[in-house]
Design a protein around this motif. Structure first.
Motif, PDB file in Angstrom:
ATOM      1  N   UNK A  27       0.790  -1.239   0.000  1.00 39.08           N
ATOM      2  CA  UNK A  27       0.000   0.000   0.000  1.00 39.08           C
ATOM      3  C   UNK A  27       0.817   1.280   0.000  1.00 39.08           C
ATOM      4  N   UNK A  28       2.040   1.229   0.503  1.00 37.28           N
ATOM      5  CA  UNK A  28       2.914   2.403   0.510  1.00 37.28           C
ATOM      6  C   UNK A  28       4.324   1.951   0.841  1.00 37.28           C
ATOM      7  N   UNK A  29       5.295   2.809   0.584  1.00 37.65           N
ATOM      8  CA  UNK A  29       6.675   2.476   0.945  1.00 37.65           C
ATOM      9  C   UNK A  29       6.839   2.407   2.450  1.00 37.65           C
ATOM     10  N   UNK A  30       6.177   3.289   3.184  1.00 44.80           N
ATOM     11  CA  UNK A  30       6.259   3.239   4.646  1.00 44.80           C
ATOM     12  C   UNK A  30       5.758   1.901   5.167  1.00 44.80           C
ATOM     13  N   UNK A  31       4.607   1.465   4.665  1.00 44.64           N
ATOM     14  CA  UNK A  31       4.051   0.181   5.093  1.00 44.64           C
ATOM     15  C   UNK A  31       4.988  -0.967   4.736  1.00 44.64           C
ATOM     16  N   UNK A  32       5.535  -0.930   3.524  1.00 44.93           N
ATOM     17  CA  UNK A  32       6.456  -1.977   3.106  1.00 44.93           C
ATOM     18  C   UNK A  32       7.674  -2.038   4.023  1.00 44.93           C
ATOM     19  N   UNK A  33       8.175  -0.874   4.421  1.00 42.00           N
ATOM     20  CA  UNK A  33       9.357  -0.839   5.275  1.00 42.00           C
ATOM     21  C   UNK A  33       9.050  -1.392   6.656  1.00 42.00           C
ATOM     22  N   UNK A  34       7.892  -1.077   7.191  1.00 43.34           N
ATOM     23  CA  UNK A  34       7.531  -1.627   8.501  1.00 43.34           C
ATOM     24  C   UNK A  34       7.428  -3.155   8.449  1.00 43.34           C
ATOM     25  N   UNK A  35       6.886  -3.689   7.361  1.00 38.46           N
ATOM     26  CA  UNK A  35       6.813  -5.143   7.223  1.00 38.46           C
ATOM     27  C   UNK A  35       8.223  -5.736   7.172  1.00 38.46           C
ATOM     28  N   UNK A  36       9.107  -5.114   6.408  1.00 34.92           N
ATOM     29  CA  UNK A  36      10.493  -5.581   6.342  1.00 34.92           C
ATOM     30  C   UNK A  36      11.173  -5.518   7.704  1.00 34.92           C
ATOM     31  N   UNK A  37      10.925  -4.443   8.432  1.00 30.87           N
ATOM     32  CA  UNK A  37      11.553  -4.290   9.747  1.00 30.87           C
ATOM     33  C   UNK A  37      11.121  -5.404  10.696  1.00 30.87           C
ATOM     34  N   UNK A  38       9.874  -5.834  10.585  1.00 31.16           N
ATOM     35  CA  UNK A  38       9.422  -6.930  11.446  1.00 31.16           C
ATOM     36  C   UNK A  38      10.122  -8.234  11.081  1.00 31.16           C
ATOM     37  N   UNK A  39      10.385  -8.417   9.788  1.00 34.66           N
ATOM     38  CA  UNK A  39      11.121  -9.613   9.375  1.00 34.66           C
ATOM     39  C   UNK A  39      12.542  -9.585   9.931  1.00 34.66           C
ATOM     40  N   UNK A  40      13.200  -8.433   9.855  1.00 31.92           N
ATOM     41  CA  UNK A  40      14.548  -8.312  10.413  1.00 31.92           C
ATOM     42  C   UNK A  40      14.530  -8.447  11.924  1.00 31.92           C
ATOM     43  N   UNK A  41      13.483  -7.973  12.572  1.00 32.51           N
ATOM     44  CA  UNK A  41      13.360  -8.106  14.032  1.00 32.51           C
ATOM     45  C   UNK A  41      13.411  -9.583  14.428  1.00 32.51           C
ATOM     46  N   UNK A  42      12.749 -10.419  13.646  1.00 32.75           N
ATOM     47  CA  UNK A  42      12.724 -11.848  13.943  1.00 32.75           C
ATOM     48  C   UNK A  42      14.037 -12.535  13.580  1.00 32.75           C
ATOM     49  N   UNK A  43      14.699 -12.033  12.556  1.00 34.06           N
ATOM     50  CA  UNK A  43      15.890 -12.689  12.033  1.00 34.06           C
ATOM     51  C   UNK A  43      17.152 -12.333  12.802  1.00 34.06           C
ATOM     52  N   UNK A  44      17.250 -11.098  13.282  1.00 33.43           N
ATOM     53  CA  UNK A  44      18.471 -10.641  13.938  1.00 33.43           C
ATOM     54  C   UNK A  44      18.531 -11.074  15.395  1.00 33.43           C
TER      55      UNK A  44
END
Length: 406
Positions: A88-105
């Motif tokens: 829906x937006x770049x901001x939304x996409x970035x928040x989704x990515x950040x959650x993936x990194x939160x789980x991975x790191x």
């Protein structure tokens, strides 16, 4: 040389009676849509507004248009089709990515962010500090807004997993050396996330050549509909935890789209590729690949923009009443110009409106960048921004307006 009359003929807004005499200089907030996008969106809603990928004709055509958008944008950027996804937006996409990194790191791992970014590519990453992720800030020069790669090199070590930066800032506008940054980060074992929202409107980049692992931009600022476009290279995308339905885990372009996508707007994004192809055809650009065609069109766009930008920068440098944020040479920046003055940016924008110039004032979600450069945030900045469809006469109108209000 760019045929500006042909270009403007591709954008219905320039033929709209209600907009006659109004020069649009808030393109960094969202561009006009090209006719190819509008036509595709209209056709989808009229003929194909059904669940896509079904066994009947309207559904098959709907799915084919969505696929066409992904295929053609990927080709223009030099990446694989499934490395492009929409949200829906770049901001939304970035928040989704950040959650993936939160789980991975892991606790103790580090991310490098800048204070040159729009908040969309710094705020979501900074929040990972809540889980013990170390946040390292790559800071701008307070006088120039410049990001020095040497400063980044001093922040990199074997703890850093990700480096986040803009291709160019939406207020500083300096074009950052992404390929060099990617080389530095990769040598240290880190991935690179690039916010391309403020750069992509000036020509879609060859993401493969940049070396970025993630490249994000907004279609609605790139002549298209209100969608965020996200490139994630496969090695990283399949490594990060799936953020979507479990049964979509093996499909790269679905892994970071947890909600159902906007079918019509995805289909309409193919209109951006239509427009780039028509520009290439009209100007006699014959690329051996889609990437080379895209690069040639990018160069046409940048050449026109740079020729219009330098006189504006020269005018502003001569005014003691304003501070120009970012580089003084057009070749080093995008045509997005932020000005700090003793008068609030919103007031100046309102005055420009009286001269038929549409611009904006405020902080533009770049609070950290402006604060780092000592801008009075109670006043913010005036921002004027344009793209390749801007004409010389509109630049003259802008300069006359600035002369009157500054």
């Amino acid at each position: 040389m760019l045929d500006i009359e042909f270009v403007r003929s591709q954008f219905p807004a320039f033929g709209e009676p209600s907009l006659q005499g109004e020069a649009f200089f808030e393109n960094a907030g969202g561009s006009y849509a090209c006719g190819q996008v509008i036509n595709r969106l209209n056709r989808f809603y009229r003929e194909r507004k059904v669940q896509p990928y079904g066994p009947y004709m309207a559904s098959e055509l709907a799915g084919a248009e969505m696929d066409d958008a992904r295929v053609r944008l990927a080709d223009l950027m030099g990446v694989d089709t499934d490395e492009v996804s929409f949200g829906p937006s770049t901001t939304q996409n970035t928040y989704v990515l950040a959650q993936a990194f939160r789980q991975w790191m892991k606790t103790g791992d580090a991310i490098v962010v800048t204070n040159q970014d729009h908040e969309a590519n710094t705020g979501p990453w900074r929040r990972l500090a809540e889980d013990g992720i170390e946040i390292r800030e790559w800071c701008v020069d307070p006088e120039t807004g410049h990001l020095n790669p040497t400063d980044l090199a001093n922040l990199l070590d074997d703890k850093v997993r990700l480096v986040c930066l803009p291709h160019c800032s939406n207020v500083v506008a300096e074009i950052n050396p992404i390929a060099h940054v990617s080389s530095l980060a990769h040598a240290a074992g880190a991935f690179v996330c690039v916010d391309g929202v403020s750069y992509a409107p000036h020509g879609l980049p060859n993401v493969a050549a940049l070396g970025a692992d993630i490249y994000l931009f907004s279609a609605y600022k790139t002549y298209g509909p209100h969608q965020g476009v996200m490139v994630i290279r496969r090695n990283l995308g399949m490594m990060l935890p799936n953020q979507a339905h479990y049964f979509n885990a093996e499909t790269l372009y679905k892994r970071f789209t947890p909600a159902g996508p906007d079918h019509a707007q995805i289909a309409a994004c193919a209109g951006v590729a239509d427009y780039i192809d028509e520009l290439a055809d009209h100007h006699g650009v014959v690329g051996k690949t889609a990437v080379s065609t895209g690069e040639a069109v990018h160069n046409l766009m940048r050449g026109h923009e740079t020729s219009l930008l330098q006189p504006v920068l020269d005018f502003l440098k001569s005014r003691n009443s304003v501070r120009l944020i970012g580089p003084e040479q057009a070749k080093d920046r995008a045509p997005t110009i932020a000005l700090a003055a003793n008068v609030p940016g919103e007031v100046l924008a309102a005055k420009l409106a009286g001269h038929g110039v549409m611009a904006g004032g405020g902080d533009f979600y770049a609070v950290r960048a402006l604060e780092a450069q000592g801008v009075d945030m109670s006043k913010g900045v005036l921002r004027v921004s344009f793209v390749h469809y801007t004409s010389k006469s509109e630049i003259d109108q802008l300069l006359e307006g600035l002369e009157a209000v500054l």
